[in-house]
Design a protein around this motif. Sequence first.
Motif, mmCIF file in Angstrom:
data_model
loop_
_atom_site.group_PDB
_atom_site.id
_atom_site.type_symbol
_atom_site.label_atom_id
_atom_site.label_comp_id
_atom_site.label_asym_id
_atom_site.label_seq_id
_atom_site.Cartn_x
_atom_site.Cartn_y
_atom_site.Cartn_z
ATOM 1 N N ARG A 142 0.094 71.602 77.164
ATOM 2 C CA ARG A 142 1.151 71.083 76.003
ATOM 3 C C ARG A 142 1.960 70.336 76.266
ATOM 4 O O ARG A 142 2.830 71.051 77.564
ATOM 5 N N LEU A 143 2.157 69.146 76.242
ATOM 6 C CA LEU A 143 3.463 68.332 76.907
ATOM 7 C C LEU A 143 4.168 67.829 75.596
ATOM 8 O O LEU A 143 3.732 67.287 74.681
ATOM 9 N N ILE A 144 5.495 68.311 75.710
ATOM 10 C CA ILE A 144 6.296 67.981 74.585
ATOM 11 C C ILE A 144 7.323 67.095 75.174
ATOM 12 O O ILE A 144 8.013 67.164 76.171
ATOM 13 N N ALA A 145 7.518 66.168 73.878
ATOM 14 C CA ALA A 145 8.608 64.993 74.425
ATOM 15 C C ALA A 145 9.704 64.915 73.467
ATOM 16 O O ALA A 145 9.680 65.363 72.425
ATOM 17 N N ASN A 146 10.906 64.117 73.772
ATOM 18 C CA ASN A 146 11.921 64.123 73.008
ATOM 19 C C ASN A 146 11.779 63.032 72.250
ATOM 20 O O ASN A 146 10.751 61.926 72.329
ATOM 21 N N GLU A 147 12.821 62.558 71.449
ATOM 22 C CA GLU A 147 12.812 61.431 70.641
ATOM 23 C C GLU A 147 12.601 60.039 71.455
ATOM 24 O O GLU A 147 11.923 59.085 71.212
ATOM 25 N N GLN A 148 13.101 60.005 72.706
ATOM 26 C CA GLN A 148 12.997 58.825 73.648
ATOM 27 C C GLN A 148 11.633 58.710 74.354
ATOM 28 O O GLN A 148 11.488 57.880 75.124
ATOM 29 N N GLY A 149 10.844 59.949 74.255
ATOM 30 C CA GLY A 149 9.577 59.793 74.900
ATOM 31 C C GLY A 149 9.667 60.428 76.153
ATOM 32 O O GLY A 149 8.654 60.385 77.048
ATOM 33 N N GLN A 150 10.777 61.053 76.472
ATOM 34 C CA GLN A 150 10.724 61.743 77.905
ATOM 35 C C GLN A 150 10.411 63.047 77.683
ATOM 36 O O GLN A 150 10.394 63.794 76.671
ATOM 37 N N LEU A 151 9.811 63.536 78.807
ATOM 38 C CA LEU A 151 9.054 65.069 78.878
ATOM 39 C C LEU A 151 10.146 66.018 78.625
ATOM 40 O O LEU A 151 11.234 65.773 79.458
ATOM 41 N N THR A 152 10.130 67.003 77.845
ATOM 42 C CA THR A 152 11.108 68.122 77.886
ATOM 43 C C THR A 152 10.493 69.370 78.248
ATOM 44 O O THR A 152 11.370 70.474 78.709
ATOM 45 N N SER A 153 9.446 69.554 77.919
ATOM 46 C CA SER A 153 8.647 70.685 78.409
ATOM 47 C C SER A 153 7.327 70.567 78.692
ATOM 48 O O SER A 153 6.772 69.993 77.893
ATOM 49 N N ASP A 172 2.571 65.159 72.948
ATOM 50 C CA ASP A 172 3.200 64.475 71.858
ATOM 51 C C ASP A 172 3.002 62.928 71.919
ATOM 52 O O ASP A 172 2.628 62.487 72.848
ATOM 53 N N TYR A 173 2.907 62.577 70.723
ATOM 54 C CA TYR A 173 2.590 61.039 70.544
ATOM 55 C C TYR A 173 3.514 60.109 71.153
ATOM 56 O O TYR A 173 2.801 59.130 71.859
ATOM 57 N N ASN A 174 4.783 60.232 71.184
ATOM 58 C CA ASN A 174 5.520 59.361 71.768
ATOM 59 C C ASN A 174 5.662 59.557 73.178
ATOM 60 O O ASN A 174 6.751 58.715 73.943
ATOM 61 N N LEU A 175 5.084 60.528 73.862
ATOM 62 C CA LEU A 175 5.504 60.773 75.271
ATOM 63 C C LEU A 175 4.877 59.569 75.990
ATOM 64 O O LEU A 175 4.066 58.983 75.713
ATOM 65 N N ARG A 176 5.998 59.269 77.084
ATOM 66 C CA ARG A 176 5.538 57.975 77.944
ATOM 67 C C ARG A 176 4.348 58.424 78.867
ATOM 68 O O ARG A 176 4.215 59.518 79.349
ATOM 69 N N TYR A 177 3.336 57.497 78.836
ATOM 70 C CA TYR A 177 2.038 57.751 79.534
ATOM 71 C C TYR A 177 2.158 58.094 80.758
ATOM 72 O O TYR A 177 1.351 58.895 81.328
ATOM 73 N N GLU A 178 3.269 57.877 81.773
ATOM 74 C CA GLU A 178 3.290 57.859 82.915
ATOM 75 C C GLU A 178 3.292 59.701 83.035
ATOM 76 O O GLU A 178 2.769 60.148 84.274
ATOM 77 N N ASN A 179 4.038 60.318 82.131
ATOM 78 C CA ASN A 179 4.145 61.599 82.358
ATOM 79 C C ASN A 179 2.702 62.195 82.179
ATOM 80 O O ASN A 179 2.320 63.393 82.821
ATOM 81 N N VAL A 180 1.782 61.767 81.474
ATOM 82 C CA VAL A 180 0.490 62.215 81.283
ATOM 83 C C VAL A 180 -0.288 62.135 82.621
ATOM 84 O O VAL A 180 -0.955 63.129 82.861
ATOM 85 N N VAL A 181 -0.048 60.934 83.289
ATOM 86 C CA VAL A 181 -0.730 60.692 84.390
ATOM 87 C C VAL A 181 -0.041 61.801 85.418
ATOM 88 O O VAL A 181 -0.925 62.474 86.338
ATOM 89 N N ASN A 182 1.034 62.039 85.600
ATOM 90 C CA ASN A 182 1.723 62.914 86.584
ATOM 91 C C ASN A 182 1.110 64.480 86.278
ATOM 92 O O ASN A 182 0.707 64.995 87.175
ATOM 93 N N ALA A 183 0.752 64.735 84.960
ATOM 94 C CA ALA A 183 0.174 65.953 84.629
ATOM 95 C C ALA A 183 -1.170 66.021 85.098
ATOM 96 O O ALA A 183 -1.603 67.006 85.593
ATOM 97 N N ILE A 184 -1.948 65.035 84.855
ATOM 98 C CA ILE A 184 -3.289 64.902 85.330
ATOM 99 C C ILE A 184 -3.125 65.072 86.847
ATOM 100 O O ILE A 184 -4.157 65.677 87.431
ATOM 101 N N THR A 185 -2.243 64.258 87.468
ATOM 102 C CA THR A 185 -2.411 64.444 89.052
ATOM 103 C C THR A 185 -2.151 65.826 89.390
ATOM 104 O O THR A 185 -2.781 66.235 90.182
ATOM 105 N N ALA A 186 -1.206 66.475 88.750
ATOM 106 C CA ALA A 186 -0.718 67.990 89.005
ATOM 107 C C ALA A 186 -1.996 69.081 88.721
ATOM 108 O O ALA A 186 -2.238 69.850 89.751
#
Lengths: 147, 160
Positions: free
Chosen positions: B67-78, B121-135
Amino acid sequence: MRVKSEKRELTEADLTPMIDMVFQLIAFFMVLINFTQTEANDHVKLPSSELVKPPEQPIEFPIVLHVGFDGVIYVGGDQYTAETLGTRFRSELAVLRAQGDAGEKEANVIIRAHKDVAAGEVQEIIRVAQEEGLENFALRVKEDLSS
Amino acid sequence: MKIRNHEPDTKVELQMTSMIDVVFLLLIFFILTFKIVELEGDFSIRMPLASTDAGQMDDSQLPIKLRLIANEQGQLTSILLNDNNLGTDFDQLRASILGIIGTDAGPVPAGEGPEVEIDTDYNLRYENVVNAITAVSGYKVDGQPVKLIEKIKFAPPRRE
């Protein structure tokens, strides 16, 4: 009568080194040029990952989607949103079926999404594609060579 | 009387101008069409539409939930891996995945092995998803990639 016998001497520059250099440059650019159709789109700045490698052979039956920063989807020069993308998928699949024996199970949806787009937009695209029966997806990322 | 002005053999000068014209045209053509191509690759995801009869799944086939959780700005929080909070550290995520699947499992056949379901989360920046997939999909040792999890899927999108 005075005859002008002054010969105007044309001092010719030695062109050999210049031509050498120019040919070197031409050779350099000729070797590096490649006419492969890059599927780039100015609206898309891909995220990068150290794990991906360029595919050894081209992906068969591709449907390339460019997803801009604002979530606009660019397919072959047209713009779509997640809601209107379904019709495009249907026409792409119709073309694939007409051309050969590929159907929605063989087609590959290549998603080139901007690195700052909302992840939900990509999920929406995948959901719309699933509704059309597509099941192979490829998330395109830039190869990170820094590590 | 005809005077033939036969000069002794002169050196035939090569006409350089036209050649240089063409050569410069070629040079300009190649410079303009030159484009540095960035190497690109794909993360392949096979995601058929979820079948309605989920009854045949047993516990061992349950995907690892990420589960990837984002804040309002789309940054990854946890990052939550099976409800364990890992902060925002992708290296820790990789270590946790290693702990789950084990290092001595040996190579698994392609398309086998555990599956990760990414729920973002819907507004999370896609880059973080790619980083998670990489990890979760592997790491590099001395330039050689080591694969961890190859089966990745997305949870249904969370509406805003």
